[in-house]
Design a protein around this motif. Structure first.
Motif, PDB file in Angstrom:
ATOM      1  N   ARG A  15     -17.637 -19.105 -26.064  1.00  0.00           N
ATOM      2  CA  ARG A  15     -18.868 -20.125 -25.915  1.00  0.00           C
ATOM      3  C   ARG A  15     -18.312 -21.479 -26.600  1.00  0.00           C
ATOM      4  O   ARG A  15     -18.778 -22.578 -26.360  1.00  0.00           O
ATOM      5  CB  ARG A  15     -19.823 -19.468 -26.894  1.00  0.00           C
ATOM      6  CG  ARG A  15     -20.735 -18.528 -25.895  1.00  0.00           C
ATOM      7  CD  ARG A  15     -21.917 -18.062 -26.667  1.00  0.00           C
ATOM      8  NE  ARG A  15     -21.790 -17.095 -27.698  1.00  0.00           N
ATOM      9  CZ  ARG A  15     -21.551 -15.828 -27.428  1.00  0.00           C
ATOM     10  NH1 ARG A  15     -21.405 -15.470 -26.265  1.00  0.00           N
ATOM     11  NH2 ARG A  15     -21.273 -15.240 -28.490  1.00  0.00           N
ATOM     12  N   ALA A  16     -17.311 -21.571 -27.844  1.00  0.00           N
ATOM     13  CA  ALA A  16     -16.862 -22.673 -28.437  1.00  0.00           C
ATOM     14  C   ALA A  16     -15.849 -23.534 -27.578  1.00  0.00           C
ATOM     15  O   ALA A  16     -15.823 -24.648 -27.872  1.00  0.00           O
ATOM     16  CB  ALA A  16     -16.305 -22.387 -29.603  1.00  0.00           C
ATOM     17  N   CYS A  17     -15.414 -22.827 -26.501  1.00  0.00           N
ATOM     18  CA  CYS A  17     -14.758 -23.701 -25.697  1.00  0.00           C
ATOM     19  C   CYS A  17     -15.136 -24.296 -24.502  1.00  0.00           C
ATOM     20  O   CYS A  17     -14.639 -25.042 -23.571  1.00  0.00           O
ATOM     21  CB  CYS A  17     -13.151 -22.845 -25.401  1.00  0.00           C
ATOM     22  SG  CYS A  17     -13.765 -21.663 -24.287  1.00  0.00           S
ATOM     23  N   VAL A  18     -16.253 -24.100 -24.343  1.00  0.00           N
ATOM     24  CA  VAL A  18     -17.177 -24.611 -22.961  1.00  0.00           C
ATOM     25  C   VAL A  18     -17.223 -26.318 -23.284  1.00  0.00           C
ATOM     26  O   VAL A  18     -17.841 -26.720 -24.330  1.00  0.00           O
ATOM     27  CB  VAL A  18     -18.709 -23.969 -22.810  1.00  0.00           C
ATOM     28  CG1 VAL A  18     -19.408 -24.685 -21.799  1.00  0.00           C
ATOM     29  CG2 VAL A  18     -18.634 -22.488 -22.740  1.00  0.00           C
ATOM     30  N   LYS A  19     -16.925 -26.861 -22.211  1.00  0.00           N
ATOM     31  CA  LYS A  19     -16.995 -28.535 -22.197  1.00  0.00           C
ATOM     32  C   LYS A  19     -18.475 -28.916 -21.420  1.00  0.00           C
ATOM     33  O   LYS A  19     -18.490 -28.494 -20.294  1.00  0.00           O
ATOM     34  CB  LYS A  19     -15.730 -28.888 -21.728  1.00  0.00           C
ATOM     35  CG  LYS A  19     -15.839 -30.562 -21.597  1.00  0.00           C
ATOM     36  CD  LYS A  19     -14.696 -31.115 -21.056  1.00  0.00           C
ATOM     37  CE  LYS A  19     -14.570 -32.674 -20.969  1.00  0.00           C
ATOM     38  NZ  LYS A  19     -13.294 -33.348 -20.624  1.00  0.00           N
ATOM     39  N   ALA A  31      -8.694 -30.406 -27.828  1.00  0.00           N
ATOM     40  CA  ALA A  31      -7.697 -29.737 -28.690  1.00  0.00           C
ATOM     41  C   ALA A  31      -8.109 -28.352 -29.426  1.00  0.00           C
ATOM     42  O   ALA A  31      -7.926 -27.189 -29.297  1.00  0.00           O
ATOM     43  CB  ALA A  31      -7.007 -30.422 -29.696  1.00  0.00           C
ATOM     44  N   LYS A  32      -9.360 -28.608 -29.816  1.00  0.00           N
ATOM     45  CA  LYS A  32     -10.255 -27.527 -30.637  1.00  0.00           C
ATOM     46  C   LYS A  32     -11.061 -26.603 -29.548  1.00  0.00           C
ATOM     47  O   LYS A  32     -10.705 -25.339 -29.684  1.00  0.00           O
ATOM     48  CB  LYS A  32     -11.306 -28.137 -31.337  1.00  0.00           C
ATOM     49  CG  LYS A  32     -12.330 -26.891 -32.115  1.00  0.00           C
ATOM     50  CD  LYS A  32     -13.230 -27.665 -32.893  1.00  0.00           C
ATOM     51  CE  LYS A  32     -14.015 -26.836 -33.851  1.00  0.00           C
ATOM     52  NZ  LYS A  32     -14.881 -27.279 -34.929  1.00  0.00           N
ATOM     53  N   ARG A  33     -11.133 -26.953 -28.290  1.00  0.00           N
ATOM     54  CA  ARG A  33     -11.623 -26.018 -27.006  1.00  0.00           C
ATOM     55  C   ARG A  33     -10.385 -25.380 -26.824  1.00  0.00           C
ATOM     56  O   ARG A  33     -10.637 -24.094 -26.409  1.00  0.00           O
ATOM     57  CB  ARG A  33     -12.095 -26.867 -26.074  1.00  0.00           C
ATOM     58  CG  ARG A  33     -13.706 -27.319 -26.121  1.00  0.00           C
ATOM     59  CD  ARG A  33     -14.125 -28.055 -24.830  1.00  0.00           C
ATOM     60  NE  ARG A  33     -13.616 -29.389 -24.631  1.00  0.00           N
ATOM     61  CZ  ARG A  33     -14.195 -30.113 -24.902  1.00  0.00           C
ATOM     62  NH1 ARG A  33     -15.389 -30.456 -25.750  1.00  0.00           N
ATOM     63  NH2 ARG A  33     -13.984 -31.443 -24.621  1.00  0.00           N
ATOM     64  N   ASN A  34      -9.343 -25.976 -26.699  1.00  0.00           N
ATOM     65  CA  ASN A  34      -7.869 -25.242 -26.303  1.00  0.00           C
ATOM     66  C   ASN A  34      -7.694 -24.047 -27.145  1.00  0.00           C
ATOM     67  O   ASN A  34      -7.236 -22.960 -26.789  1.00  0.00           O
ATOM     68  CB  ASN A  34      -6.918 -26.026 -25.878  1.00  0.00           C
ATOM     69  CG  ASN A  34      -7.191 -26.940 -24.708  1.00  0.00           C
ATOM     70  OD1 ASN A  34      -7.746 -26.491 -23.838  1.00  0.00           O
ATOM     71  ND2 ASN A  34      -6.522 -28.051 -24.464  1.00  0.00           N
ATOM     72  N   ALA A  35      -7.732 -24.371 -28.565  1.00  0.00           N
ATOM     73  CA  ALA A  35      -7.476 -23.519 -29.543  1.00  0.00           C
ATOM     74  C   ALA A  35      -8.589 -22.383 -29.532  1.00  0.00           C
ATOM     75  O   ALA A  35      -7.929 -21.204 -29.635  1.00  0.00           O
ATOM     76  CB  ALA A  35      -7.490 -24.294 -30.902  1.00  0.00           C
TER      77      ALA A  35
END
Length: 108
Positions: free
Chosen positions: A34-38, A8-12
Motif C-alpha cells: 500500500r505504501a508503494c502505490v503512486k 525512491a521510497k516507493r521502490n524501497a
C-alpha cells in the motif's frame, strides 16, 4: 520531500513488500504494498468524477455552490491546503503526502 525521494521510497517499499511476501509475512507485506502505490492523474480524476456523481455540481445553477468541490493542487501545496481548512474555505484535504498532518498539528 521531492518527487525523486517519493519514488525512491516507493521502490524501497516495493522491494520490502516482495521480501516479506517471499517469507510468508503477507500481513506486513500488504502494508508495504500500500505504501508503494503512486497516485496518478487518472486515479485523481476518477475520484473527482465519483464525487461529482454522488454529490453533484450545484445542479448547473451558478447561484448554488456544489456540495463538494474537488480542487487539484500540483507540486508542494501542503501549507496552503492546511490554511484553506483553517480559514474554513475547505473542509478536508486528500493527499498522498503525509506532510499535511504535520502542518495541521502545528497549526492547531
Amino acid at each position: 520531500v521531492t518527487n525523486k525521494e517519493r519514488e525512491a521510497k516507493r521502490n524501497a517499499n516495493l522491494k520490502e513488500a516482495r521480501r516479506l511476501k517471499a517469507i510468508g509475512r503477507n500481513d506486513l507485506a500488504g502494508d508495504k504494498y500500500r505504501a508503494c502505490v503512486k497516485v496518478t492523474h487518472w486515479m485523481a480524476e476518477s475520484v473527482a468524477r465519483a464525487v461529482k456523481k454522488k454529490w453533484g455540481d450545484g445542479n448547473n445553477n451558478h447561484f448554488v455552490p456544489p456540495k463538494v468541490q474537488c480542487i487539484f493542487s500540483p507540486y508542494e501545496a501542503d501549507a496552503q491546503l492546511v490554511k484553506l481548512c483553517m480559514d474554513q474555505l475547505a473542509d478536508a484535504v486528500v493527499t498522498e503526502d503525509s506532510d499535511v498532518l504535520v502542518y495541521s498539528a502545528a497549526c492547531n
